[in-house]
Design a protein around this motif. Sequence first.
Motif, PDB file in Angstrom:
ATOM      1  N   HIS A 114       0.804  -1.231   0.000  1.00 12.20           N
ATOM      2  CA  HIS A 114       0.000   0.000   0.000  1.00 12.20           C
ATOM      3  C   HIS A 114       0.838   1.283   0.000  1.00 12.20           C
ATOM      4  N   SER A 115       2.055   1.214  -0.573  1.00 10.19           N
ATOM      5  CA  SER A 115       2.913   2.401  -0.693  1.00 10.19           C
ATOM      6  C   SER A 115       3.258   3.024   0.653  1.00 10.19           C
ATOM      7  N   LYS A 116       3.185   2.227   1.698  1.00 12.68           N
ATOM      8  CA  LYS A 116       3.517   2.723   3.030  1.00 12.68           C
ATOM      9  C   LYS A 116       5.015   2.595   3.257  1.00 12.68           C
ATOM     10  N   PRO A 117       5.595   3.231   4.292  1.00 11.73           N
ATOM     11  CA  PRO A 117       4.913   3.738   5.486  1.00 11.73           C
ATOM     12  C   PRO A 117       4.302   5.129   5.365  1.00 11.73           C
ATOM     13  N   ASN A 118       4.501   5.816   4.257  1.00  5.77           N
ATOM     14  CA  ASN A 118       3.945   7.171   4.121  1.00  5.77           C
ATOM     15  C   ASN A 118       3.027   7.236   2.910  1.00  5.77           C
ATOM     16  N   GLY A 119       2.034   6.363   2.897  1.00  3.06           N
ATOM     17  CA  GLY A 119       1.110   6.319   1.786  1.00  3.06           C
ATOM     18  C   GLY A 119       0.040   7.389   1.882  1.00  3.06           C
ATOM     19  N   MET A 120      -0.870   7.379   0.918  1.00  6.24           N
ATOM     20  CA  MET A 120      -1.912   8.398   0.865  1.00  6.24           C
ATOM     21  C   MET A 120      -2.972   8.198   1.946  1.00  6.24           C
ATOM     22  N   ASP A 121      -3.002   7.042   2.561  1.00 10.14           N
ATOM     23  CA  ASP A 121      -3.906   6.849   3.704  1.00 10.14           C
ATOM     24  C   ASP A 121      -3.537   7.759   4.873  1.00 10.14           C
ATOM     25  N   MET A 122      -2.324   8.337   4.839  1.00  7.03           N
ATOM     26  CA  MET A 122      -1.877   9.249   5.885  1.00  7.03           C
ATOM     27  C   MET A 122      -1.796  10.696   5.405  1.00  7.03           C
ATOM     28  N   ALA A 123      -2.295  10.952   4.198  1.00  9.58           N
ATOM     29  CA  ALA A 123      -2.199  12.296   3.621  1.00  9.58           C
ATOM     30  C   ALA A 123      -3.370  13.168   4.065  1.00  9.58           C
TER      31      ALA A 123
ATOM     32  N   SER B  17      -8.709  16.260  -2.856  1.00 11.67           N
ATOM     33  CA  SER B  17      -7.564  16.313  -3.763  1.00 11.67           C
ATOM     34  C   SER B  17      -6.266  16.414  -2.985  1.00 11.67           C
ATOM     35  N   TYR B  18      -5.203  15.918  -3.605  1.00  8.28           N
ATOM     36  CA  TYR B  18      -3.896  15.879  -2.933  1.00  8.28           C
ATOM     37  C   TYR B  18      -2.798  15.891  -3.993  1.00  8.28           C
ATOM     38  N   ILE B  19      -1.788  16.711  -3.790  1.00 10.79           N
ATOM     39  CA  ILE B  19      -0.624  16.733  -4.674  1.00 10.79           C
ATOM     40  C   ILE B  19       0.514  15.961  -4.010  1.00 10.79           C
ATOM     41  N   SER B  20       0.922  14.889  -4.654  1.00  7.79           N
ATOM     42  CA  SER B  20       2.042  14.074  -4.185  1.00  7.79           C
ATOM     43  C   SER B  20       3.286  14.492  -4.953  1.00  7.79           C
ATOM     44  N   ASN B  21       4.258  15.015  -4.250  1.00  4.82           N
ATOM     45  CA  ASN B  21       5.445  15.585  -4.890  1.00  4.82           C
ATOM     46  C   ASN B  21       6.415  14.515  -5.372  1.00  4.82           C
ATOM     47  N   ASP B  22       7.229  14.915  -6.315  1.00  8.40           N
ATOM     48  CA  ASP B  22       8.253  14.030  -6.871  1.00  8.40           C
ATOM     49  C   ASP B  22       9.107  13.453  -5.745  1.00  8.40           C
ATOM     50  N   GLY B  23       9.264  12.135  -5.735  1.00 11.72           N
ATOM     51  CA  GLY B  23      10.082  11.472  -4.721  1.00 11.72           C
ATOM     52  C   GLY B  23       9.319  11.041  -3.486  1.00 11.72           C
ATOM     53  N   GLU B  24       8.076  11.486  -3.336  1.00 15.04           N
ATOM     54  CA  GLU B  24       7.303  11.116  -2.157  1.00 15.04           C
ATOM     55  C   GLU B  24       7.079   9.605  -2.129  1.00 15.04           C
ATOM     56  N   SER B  25       7.389   8.999  -1.016  1.00 16.59           N
ATOM     57  CA  SER B  25       7.285   7.541  -0.823  1.00 16.59           C
ATOM     58  C   SER B  25       8.112   6.758  -1.836  1.00 16.59           C
ATOM     59  N   GLY B  26       9.046   7.442  -2.511  1.00 14.09           N
ATOM     60  CA  GLY B  26       9.927   6.778  -3.468  1.00 14.09           C
ATOM     61  C   GLY B  26       9.464   6.828  -4.906  1.00 14.09           C
ATOM     62  N   PHE B  27       8.314   7.445  -5.185  1.00 12.36           N
ATOM     63  CA  PHE B  27       7.754   7.450  -6.538  1.00 12.36           C
ATOM     64  C   PHE B  27       8.241   8.658  -7.346  1.00 12.36           C
ATOM     65  N   PRO B  28       8.412   8.467  -8.651  1.00 12.04           N
ATOM     66  CA  PRO B  28       8.839   9.591  -9.495  1.00 12.04           C
ATOM     67  C   PRO B  28       7.656  10.475  -9.900  1.00 12.04           C
ATOM     68  N   GLY B  29       7.950  11.748 -10.133  1.00 11.00           N
ATOM     69  CA  GLY B  29       6.958  12.665 -10.681  1.00 11.00           C
ATOM     70  C   GLY B  29       6.022  13.253  -9.641  1.00 11.00           C
ATOM     71  N   THR B  30       5.506  14.438  -9.972  1.00  9.89           N
ATOM     72  CA  THR B  30       4.504  15.096  -9.134  1.00  9.89           C
ATOM     73  C   THR B  30       3.130  14.785  -9.712  1.00  9.89           C
ATOM     74  N   VAL B  31       2.249  14.259  -8.863  1.00  9.03           N
ATOM     75  CA  VAL B  31       0.948  13.775  -9.323  1.00  9.03           C
ATOM     76  C   VAL B  31      -0.159  14.478  -8.556  1.00  9.03           C
ATOM     77  N   LEU B  32      -1.170  14.941  -9.286  1.00  8.20           N
ATOM     78  CA  LEU B  32      -2.377  15.488  -8.680  1.00  8.20           C
ATOM     79  C   LEU B  32      -3.418  14.381  -8.603  1.00  8.20           C
ATOM     80  N   PHE B  33      -3.791  14.018  -7.386  1.00  5.40           N
ATOM     81  CA  PHE B  33      -4.780  12.977  -7.152  1.00  5.40           C
ATOM     82  C   PHE B  33      -6.099  13.607  -6.724  1.00  5.40           C
ATOM     83  N   SER B  34      -7.195  13.011  -7.138  1.00  7.66           N
ATOM     84  CA  SER B  34      -8.489  13.421  -6.612  1.00  7.66           C
ATOM     85  C   SER B  34      -9.413  12.217  -6.545  1.00  7.66           C
TER      86      SER B  34
END
Length: 454
Positions: free
Chosen positions: A181-190, A207-224
């Motif tokens: 689940h992309s933890k320990p800092n997944g979107m369940d804690m955002a 909505s939530y903006i996940s910045n480049d490198g967050e939880s190890g993932f590339p790119g900045t993503v806008l989630f809703s």
Amino acid sequence: MKLGKEPNTGQCRANPQQCMIIATPQKQRFSAEKKCIPPASCVGQSGNTKSTLQMVCPTKRIVTSESQQCDQAEMASIETESNAGPHKVTFVTLQTDQAQAKFASFGATLTHFVVDSPVGRKDIVLGFDTPQDYIDLSKTDNFPCFGCIIGRTANRTSNARFSLNGKVYDLGKNCGEHNLHSKPNGMDMAFFETRIPNPEVPAVVFSYISNDGESGFPGTVLFSVTYTLHSEPTSLQMSYEAELLPNATPTPIKTPVNLTNHAYFNLSGMTSETIESHTLHFPNGRVNGFLELAPDHVPTGLTCPLYTIHGFDFSNEKAIGRDFKEPGVRTHSGYDHFFTINPSAISSACSAVASQRIMNMPVVAVLKSPDMTLCMELRTTTPGFQMYTGQGIPNVNAKMEHAELLEGGTYGRCSGVALETSFPPNAVNRESFGWHDGVVIGEGEIWKHETIYT
């Protein structure tokens, strides 16, 4: 929610892949093309309904409390503490004559889903009373993610890493040698931003903006995620979107996305302490198999027909716990498996959404309460769902409505069942199985999917 009745299948007119990734103009690199999923604003605008944004319960360590009017919606926020310092948590209530759904902006979490039944109103999802309960437990290893959004990628990623953009990305191991689940800092804690598009329509957008490198993932993503409560029949629609925003470097990149909601359902409203006596049915062959698991719970890549192992065949209605001791089920002390949906059912779902007739989406699973007074149908545009029967739910204090019905006031093993619609686990690492393309997006592409619990 209703009893028994199952809808017609609908017609198959769309390619399922059209529902999965939608390119939009970015830097003139993409041109507009077919869109299978309509905007959330196109649905849920009928019936005697309203949406309110409000504080629904007290919380621990309240620092400040603010309230303001926003058209006909009442807003409230509470400042609470997390590992990242103080944050404001917003509460939302969506209401119709027959149902009420409540949410918190921490994890874009579904905290309550209260529906009418022949024996009275029932809250049919597991959850906690306060945001601080979620925040405190999210810091532990056994957080059950009640009702939270899971991302950037749900489920397991083998060896906690994946290769993309010519690089290897490490996510961190939190499930043996793997990532869950992309933890320990997944979107369940955002902490999500909250918006009510129209206070006269029971819908809310987190909505939530996940910045480049967050939880190890590339790119900045806008989630809703947009939650819409419908009436006649009572339905909760979950509309997911993710867009990879333009990269600051000249080299285009890609990133994986695979969202789900981790709601646990108990249709008895907790008068039945476990879901083992709930019945489940996969109608009309729309669920066609399940993924074989290795001993470490990561799929091997093999899809097994339902009939190959007796315990996995829900083509006829049966109690969820009936076959817990059968081979393959016993190994996992219950179900924690991904079930695949027939491509024709996915195509029909996409066609229904594209034509804005969402209730024409085919039903892929039917869950019933032990006394048969309440029935829930699952519809989705995703290629499958993870069924988790809650065998690992820790003994944690239940929310007030449920605590009064439970011995000791706590949830525990198999208190609820999760039907997590998504792409298969470890899809980003399974290019040869055709799963990879469904979860990887590039700049200017939008990942979109719909799920409805009716």
